[in-house]
Design a protein around this motif. Sequence first.
Motif, PDB file in Angstrom:
ATOM      1  N   MET A   2       0.845  -1.186   0.000  1.00 20.80           N
ATOM      2  CA  MET A   2       0.000   0.000   0.000  1.00 20.80           C
ATOM      3  C   MET A   2       0.889   1.247   0.000  1.00 20.80           C
ATOM      4  O   MET A   2       1.921   1.264   0.635  1.00 20.80           O
ATOM      5  CB  MET A   2      -0.892  -0.009   1.235  1.00 20.80           C
ATOM      6  CG  MET A   2      -1.715   1.225   1.356  1.00 20.80           C
ATOM      7  SD  MET A   2      -2.908   1.064   2.675  1.00 20.80           S
ATOM      8  CE  MET A   2      -3.464   2.720   2.747  1.00 20.80           C
ATOM      9  N   LEU A   3       0.450   2.243  -0.726  1.00 23.34           N
ATOM     10  CA  LEU A   3       1.195   3.497  -0.716  1.00 23.34           C
ATOM     11  C   LEU A   3       0.276   4.638  -0.340  1.00 23.34           C
ATOM     12  O   LEU A   3      -0.951   4.519  -0.415  1.00 23.34           O
ATOM     13  CB  LEU A   3       1.853   3.746  -2.069  1.00 23.34           C
ATOM     14  CG  LEU A   3       0.963   3.988  -3.284  1.00 23.34           C
ATOM     15  CD1 LEU A   3       0.549   5.429  -3.406  1.00 23.34           C
ATOM     16  CD2 LEU A   3       1.712   3.576  -4.514  1.00 23.34           C
ATOM     17  N   THR A   4       0.885   5.740   0.071  1.00 21.81           N
ATOM     18  CA  THR A   4       0.130   6.936   0.432  1.00 21.81           C
ATOM     19  C   THR A   4       0.762   8.151  -0.238  1.00 21.81           C
ATOM     20  O   THR A   4       1.971   8.170  -0.466  1.00 21.81           O
ATOM     21  CB  THR A   4       0.095   7.156   1.961  1.00 21.81           C
ATOM     22  OG1 THR A   4       1.433   7.247   2.447  1.00 21.81           O
ATOM     23  CG2 THR A   4      -0.628   6.026   2.669  1.00 21.81           C
ATOM     24  N   LEU A   5      -0.075   9.121  -0.543  1.00 19.40           N
ATOM     25  CA  LEU A   5       0.387  10.412  -1.018  1.00 19.40           C
ATOM     26  C   LEU A   5       0.168  11.409   0.106  1.00 19.40           C
ATOM     27  O   LEU A   5      -0.913  11.446   0.703  1.00 19.40           O
ATOM     28  CB  LEU A   5      -0.404  10.867  -2.246  1.00 19.40           C
ATOM     29  CG  LEU A   5       0.158  10.510  -3.614  1.00 19.40           C
ATOM     30  CD1 LEU A   5       0.249   9.020  -3.801  1.00 19.40           C
ATOM     31  CD2 LEU A   5      -0.650  11.151  -4.710  1.00 19.40           C
ATOM     32  N   GLU A   6       1.194  12.180   0.400  1.00 18.03           N
ATOM     33  CA  GLU A   6       1.106  13.223   1.420  1.00 18.03           C
ATOM     34  C   GLU A   6       1.393  14.559   0.754  1.00 18.03           C
ATOM     35  O   GLU A   6       2.352  14.673  -0.018  1.00 18.03           O
ATOM     36  CB  GLU A   6       2.148  13.000   2.519  1.00 18.03           C
ATOM     37  CG  GLU A   6       2.011  11.703   3.260  1.00 18.03           C
ATOM     38  CD  GLU A   6       3.165  11.474   4.252  1.00 18.03           C
ATOM     39  OE1 GLU A   6       4.050  12.345   4.395  1.00 18.03           O
ATOM     40  OE2 GLU A   6       3.170  10.395   4.874  1.00 18.03           O
ATOM     41  N   LEU A   7       0.580  15.567   1.084  1.00 12.46           N
ATOM     42  CA  LEU A   7       0.888  16.912   0.600  1.00 12.46           C
ATOM     43  C   LEU A   7       2.249  17.328   1.142  1.00 12.46           C
ATOM     44  O   LEU A   7       2.578  17.053   2.296  1.00 12.46           O
ATOM     45  CB  LEU A   7      -0.168  17.910   1.078  1.00 12.46           C
ATOM     46  CG  LEU A   7      -1.346  18.159   0.169  1.00 12.46           C
ATOM     47  CD1 LEU A   7      -2.338  19.101   0.823  1.00 12.46           C
ATOM     48  CD2 LEU A   7      -0.915  18.691  -1.179  1.00 12.46           C
ATOM     49  N   LEU A   8       3.033  17.973   0.304  1.00 11.43           N
ATOM     50  CA  LEU A   8       4.358  18.424   0.691  1.00 11.43           C
ATOM     51  C   LEU A   8       4.271  19.343   1.897  1.00 11.43           C
ATOM     52  O   LEU A   8       3.422  20.238   1.956  1.00 11.43           O
ATOM     53  CB  LEU A   8       5.009  19.155  -0.486  1.00 11.43           C
ATOM     54  CG  LEU A   8       6.467  19.541  -0.312  1.00 11.43           C
ATOM     55  CD1 LEU A   8       7.340  18.294  -0.247  1.00 11.43           C
ATOM     56  CD2 LEU A   8       6.915  20.450  -1.444  1.00 11.43           C
ATOM     57  N   ARG A   9       5.154  19.106   2.863  1.00 13.42           N
ATOM     58  CA  ARG A   9       5.214  19.904   4.092  1.00 13.42           C
ATOM     59  C   ARG A   9       6.658  20.352   4.325  1.00 13.42           C
ATOM     60  O   ARG A   9       7.591  19.772   3.764  1.00 13.42           O
ATOM     61  CB  ARG A   9       4.776  19.068   5.295  1.00 13.42           C
ATOM     62  CG  ARG A   9       3.395  18.489   5.216  1.00 13.42           C
ATOM     63  CD  ARG A   9       3.026  17.783   6.534  1.00 13.42           C
ATOM     64  NE  ARG A   9       4.030  16.860   7.006  1.00 13.42           N
ATOM     65  CZ  ARG A   9       3.920  15.518   6.951  1.00 13.42           C
ATOM     66  NH1 ARG A   9       2.845  14.952   6.412  1.00 13.42           N
ATOM     67  NH2 ARG A   9       4.895  14.744   7.422  1.00 13.42           N
ATOM     68  N   PRO A  10       6.856  21.329   5.200  1.00 11.45           N
ATOM     69  CA  PRO A  10       8.223  21.762   5.507  1.00 11.45           C
ATOM     70  C   PRO A  10       9.104  20.620   6.024  1.00 11.45           C
ATOM     71  O   PRO A  10      10.283  20.539   5.667  1.00 11.45           O
ATOM     72  CB  PRO A  10       8.028  22.834   6.584  1.00 11.45           C
ATOM     73  CG  PRO A  10       6.661  23.382   6.319  1.00 11.45           C
ATOM     74  CD  PRO A  10       5.852  22.203   5.845  1.00 11.45           C
ATOM     75  N   ASP A  11       8.538  19.732   6.822  1.00 14.06           N
ATOM     76  CA  ASP A  11       9.347  18.655   7.400  1.00 14.06           C
ATOM     77  C   ASP A  11       9.706  17.553   6.401  1.00 14.06           C
ATOM     78  O   ASP A  11      10.459  16.642   6.733  1.00 14.06           O
ATOM     79  CB  ASP A  11       8.671  18.056   8.628  1.00 14.06           C
ATOM     80  CG  ASP A  11       7.346  17.395   8.323  1.00 14.06           C
ATOM     81  OD1 ASP A  11       6.519  17.992   7.611  1.00 14.06           O
ATOM     82  OD2 ASP A  11       7.125  16.265   8.811  1.00 14.06           O
ATOM     83  N   HIS A  12       9.235  17.642   5.173  1.00 19.06           N
ATOM     84  CA  HIS A  12       9.624  16.695   4.132  1.00 19.06           C
ATOM     85  C   HIS A  12      10.969  17.063   3.479  1.00 19.06           C
ATOM     86  O   HIS A  12      11.514  16.267   2.712  1.00 19.06           O
ATOM     87  CB  HIS A  12       8.573  16.635   3.014  1.00 19.06           C
ATOM     88  CG  HIS A  12       7.325  15.924   3.375  1.00 19.06           C
ATOM     89  ND1 HIS A  12       6.087  16.422   3.032  1.00 19.06           N
ATOM     90  CD2 HIS A  12       7.094  14.771   4.042  1.00 19.06           C
ATOM     91  CE1 HIS A  12       5.155  15.594   3.466  1.00 19.06           C
ATOM     92  NE2 HIS A  12       5.752  14.586   4.082  1.00 19.06           N
ATOM     93  N   ALA A  13      11.482  18.237   3.748  1.00 12.12           N
ATOM     94  CA  ALA A  13      12.644  18.758   3.021  1.00 12.12           C
ATOM     95  C   ALA A  13      13.823  17.790   2.995  1.00 12.12           C
ATOM     96  O   ALA A  13      14.373  17.506   1.924  1.00 12.12           O
ATOM     97  CB  ALA A  13      13.077  20.109   3.586  1.00 12.12           C
ATOM     98  N   ASP A  14      14.246  17.292   4.130  1.00 13.28           N
ATOM     99  CA  ASP A  14      15.424  16.420   4.166  1.00 13.28           C
ATOM    100  C   ASP A  14      15.200  15.142   3.368  1.00 13.28           C
ATOM    101  O   ASP A  14      16.074  14.706   2.619  1.00 13.28           O
ATOM    102  CB  ASP A  14      15.807  16.081   5.610  1.00 13.28           C
ATOM    103  CG  ASP A  14      16.367  17.277   6.368  1.00 13.28           C
ATOM    104  OD1 ASP A  14      16.773  18.269   5.722  1.00 13.28           O
ATOM    105  OD2 ASP A  14      16.387  17.221   7.614  1.00 13.28           O
ATOM    106  N   ALA A  15      14.029  14.545   3.509  1.00 12.50           N
ATOM    107  CA  ALA A  15      13.736  13.293   2.790  1.00 12.50           C
ATOM    108  C   ALA A  15      13.642  13.532   1.285  1.00 12.50           C
ATOM    109  O   ALA A  15      14.121  12.714   0.496  1.00 12.50           O
ATOM    110  CB  ALA A  15      12.445  12.663   3.319  1.00 12.50           C
ATOM    111  N   VAL A  16      13.050  14.640   0.879  1.00 12.72           N
ATOM    112  CA  VAL A  16      12.937  14.946  -0.550  1.00 12.72           C
ATOM    113  C   VAL A  16      14.322  15.199  -1.145  1.00 12.72           C
ATOM    114  O   VAL A  16      14.644  14.691  -2.220  1.00 12.72           O
ATOM    115  CB  VAL A  16      11.987  16.137  -0.803  1.00 12.72           C
ATOM    116  CG1 VAL A  16      12.054  16.604  -2.253  1.00 12.72           C
ATOM    117  CG2 VAL A  16      10.556  15.768  -0.427  1.00 12.72           C
TER     118      VAL A  16
END
Length: 163
Positions: free
Chosen positions: A1-15
């Motif tokens: 299963m996968l999920t889509l999450e709206l981009l957030r500030p805390d995603h920066a390092d992972a992106v």
Amino acid sequence: MLTLELLRPDHADAVLAFERANRAYFARTVPDRGDAYFARFADRHAALLAEQAEGVCRFHVVRDAAGDLVGRVNLLDLVDGSAELGYRVAESAAGRGIATAAVAEACRLAATAYGLRSLTAVTTLDNPASQAVLAHNGFMPRYEFLLDGRPALAYRRSLAGLG
């Protein structure tokens, strides 16, 4: 299963880690983002979040069942009930149906959460995997053109019936 999450500030390092790890892989089929993208990533991430806050675009990260960031799906230029779809999946996740599932979820969100009626997308002719993802998700080819000097194909999909 996968999920889509709206981009957030805390995603920066992972992106940033995702983009660095897959840079060479992505450059095989899409134009490279260039060194400046990575050098000024924090500014770019902040600019994307600002665009999203204005309602101009919707940026998503794709997480697999383990919670790992394995892709990105973006809806760009939300205007008059339409947007352009863009997506990329990590090399380690390629060939597992993740892009197909992520695009299907993006289509559903576009219709139900964002009120869109159609999506467009483009891919180069030398990227049959991307063409298959779009075809599987109901995108119809419209016309050929050059994308950064490479032959490409534009697609469109109506979202009628998803909303």
